[in-house]
Write a protein that holds these residues in place. Sequence first.
Motif, PDB file in Angstrom:
ATOM      1  N   ILE A  89       1.078  -1.030   0.178  1.00  7.09           N
ATOM      2  CA  ILE A  89      -0.287   0.766   0.128  1.00  7.09           C
ATOM      3  C   ILE A  89       1.294   1.186   0.050  1.00  7.09           C
ATOM      4  CG2 ILE A  89      -1.579   0.807   1.516  1.00  7.09           C
ATOM      5  CD1 ILE A  89      -2.301  -1.733   3.019  1.00  7.09           C
ATOM      6  N   VAL A  90       0.416   1.768  -1.219  1.00  8.76           N
ATOM      7  CA  VAL A  90       1.876   3.232  -1.117  1.00  8.76           C
ATOM      8  C   VAL A  90       0.584   4.490  -0.150  1.00  8.76           C
ATOM      9  CG1 VAL A  90       3.360   4.323  -2.195  1.00  8.76           C
ATOM     10  CG2 VAL A  90       3.011   2.172  -3.295  1.00  8.76           C
ATOM     11  N   GLY A  91       1.112   5.202   0.892  1.00  8.61           N
ATOM     12  CA  GLY A  91       0.364   6.161   1.181  1.00  8.61           C
ATOM     13  C   GLY A  91       0.404   6.347   2.619  1.00  8.61           C
ATOM     14  N   PRO A  92       0.000   7.333   3.267  1.00  6.56           N
ATOM     15  CA  PRO A  92       1.095   7.931   4.019  1.00  6.56           C
ATOM     16  C   PRO A  92       0.094   7.348   5.305  1.00  6.56           C
ATOM     17  CG  PRO A  92      -1.668   9.354   3.530  1.00  6.56           C
ATOM     18  CD  PRO A  92      -1.320   8.263   2.426  1.00  6.56           C
ATOM     19  N   ALA A  93       1.626   7.133   6.047  1.00  9.64           N
ATOM     20  CA  ALA A  93       1.077   6.619   7.438  1.00  9.64           C
ATOM     21  C   ALA A  93       1.682   7.363   8.975  1.00  9.64           C
ATOM     22  CB  ALA A  93       1.677   5.213   7.661  1.00  9.64           C
ATOM     23  N   HIS A  94       1.472   6.558   9.411  1.00 10.90           N
ATOM     24  CA  HIS A  94       2.343   7.439  10.971  1.00 10.90           C
ATOM     25  C   HIS A  94       3.663   8.039  11.020  1.00 10.90           C
ATOM     26  CE1 HIS A  94       2.606   9.050  14.957  1.00 10.90           C
ATOM     27  NE2 HIS A  94       3.185   8.507  14.993  1.00 10.90           N
ATOM     28  N   PRO A  95       4.107   9.789  11.191  1.00  7.60           N
ATOM     29  CA  PRO A  95       3.366  10.466  11.661  1.00  7.60           C
ATOM     30  C   PRO A  95       2.528  11.321  11.237  1.00  7.60           C
ATOM     31  CG  PRO A  95       5.760  10.568  11.308  1.00  7.60           C
ATOM     32  CD  PRO A  95       5.159   9.530  10.613  1.00  7.60           C
ATOM     33  N   ASP A 155      -3.312   7.909  15.841  1.00  4.70           N
ATOM     34  CA  ASP A 155      -4.718   8.127  15.868  1.00  4.70           C
ATOM     35  C   ASP A 155      -4.609   6.725  15.517  1.00  4.70           C
ATOM     36  OD1 ASP A 155      -7.015   8.262  15.978  1.00  4.70           O
ATOM     37  OD2 ASP A 155      -7.676   8.992  13.879  1.00  4.70           O
ATOM     38  N   GLY A 156      -5.341   5.501  16.482  1.00  3.09           N
ATOM     39  CA  GLY A 156      -5.043   4.064  16.174  1.00  3.09           C
ATOM     40  C   GLY A 156      -3.843   3.535  16.702  1.00  3.09           C
ATOM     41  N   ALA A 157      -4.119   1.953  16.173  1.00  5.26           N
ATOM     42  CA  ALA A 157      -2.801   1.404  16.534  1.00  5.26           C
ATOM     43  C   ALA A 157      -1.838   1.880  15.076  1.00  5.26           C
ATOM     44  CB  ALA A 157      -2.972  -0.284  16.796  1.00  5.26           C
ATOM     45  N   GLY A 208      -6.261   9.934   5.983  1.00  5.10           N
ATOM     46  CA  GLY A 208      -6.411   9.675   4.702  1.00  5.10           C
ATOM     47  C   GLY A 208      -5.240   8.647   5.270  1.00  5.10           C
ATOM     48  N   VAL A 209      -4.966   9.106   6.786  1.00  6.80           N
ATOM     49  CA  VAL A 209      -3.569   8.248   7.261  1.00  6.80           C
ATOM     50  C   VAL A 209      -4.399   6.975   7.572  1.00  6.80           C
ATOM     51  CG1 VAL A 209      -1.813   7.897   9.244  1.00  6.80           C
ATOM     52  CG2 VAL A 209      -1.842   9.794   7.400  1.00  6.80           C
ATOM     53  N   ALA A 210      -5.333   7.425   8.666  1.00  2.00           N
ATOM     54  CA  ALA A 210      -6.074   5.847   9.465  1.00  2.00           C
ATOM     55  C   ALA A 210      -6.515   5.239   8.631  1.00  2.00           C
ATOM     56  CB  ALA A 210      -7.404   7.017   9.920  1.00  2.00           C
ATOM     57  N   HIS A 211      -6.884   5.419   7.633  1.00  2.00           N
ATOM     58  CA  HIS A 211      -7.793   4.424   6.211  1.00  2.00           C
ATOM     59  C   HIS A 211      -6.916   3.347   5.801  1.00  2.00           C
ATOM     60  CE1 HIS A 211      -9.429   3.224   2.615  1.00  2.00           C
ATOM     61  NE2 HIS A 211     -10.675   3.460   3.192  1.00  2.00           N
ATOM     62  N   THR A 212      -5.770   3.947   5.639  1.00  2.00           N
ATOM     63  CA  THR A 212      -4.544   3.252   4.755  1.00  2.00           C
ATOM     64  C   THR A 212      -3.678   2.986   6.105  1.00  2.00           C
ATOM     65  OG1 THR A 212      -3.716   5.258   3.489  1.00  2.00           O
ATOM     66  CG2 THR A 212      -2.132   3.973   4.192  1.00  2.00           C
ATOM     67  N   THR A 213      -3.592   2.864   7.490  1.00  3.98           N
ATOM     68  CA  THR A 213      -3.527   1.919   8.312  1.00  3.98           C
ATOM     69  C   THR A 213      -4.621   0.696   9.073  1.00  3.98           C
ATOM     70  OG1 THR A 213      -2.213   4.002   9.860  1.00  3.98           O
ATOM     71  CG2 THR A 213      -2.588   1.749  10.706  1.00  3.98           C
TER      72      THR A 213
END
Length: 153
Positions: free
Chosen positions: A5-11, A58-60, A16-21
């Motif tokens: 999956i190519v997309g934003p993740a934490h930090p 935001d989440g694990a 979009g970050v929450a959805h990707t994760t």
Amino acid sequence: MRVAIVGPAHPYKGGGVAHTTELAHRLRAAGHDVLIESWRAQYPSFLYPGTQTVDTPDGAPFPNVLRDLDWRRPDGWVRAGRRLADADLVILVVLSPVQVPPYLGILYGLRRRTRVVALCHNVLPHERKPYDVPLMRALLRRVDGVLAHSRAQ
């Protein structure tokens, strides 16, 4: 199945970050080998004034994340595509047309060896710029499938 999956993740922050994760967690729970290819620098600060990252997720957080992509390094976009070419599926998380140039670089690096799906949160932004439609057309013509959140998109 090996899924990248190519997309934003934490930090990074935001929906979009929450959805990707969450997608990565659910694919892993379904038995797939999952990697998130995320960003060291997602886009210039003038395009997103304000804080782009947060200290507390935001989440694990997902455990298998690479953060090598940088909007300033087109050579890294192609390298990422070559690195992901052995995946069975690559999912490009599309939040904005600004991401299209890096994604085209990744597609070039993949050399059509891997199935690619564009997961579009917004096919076109609400406040459009003249370059939005040509950029999105360029991307969506080069992927194997498109998944949007609504029929309107």
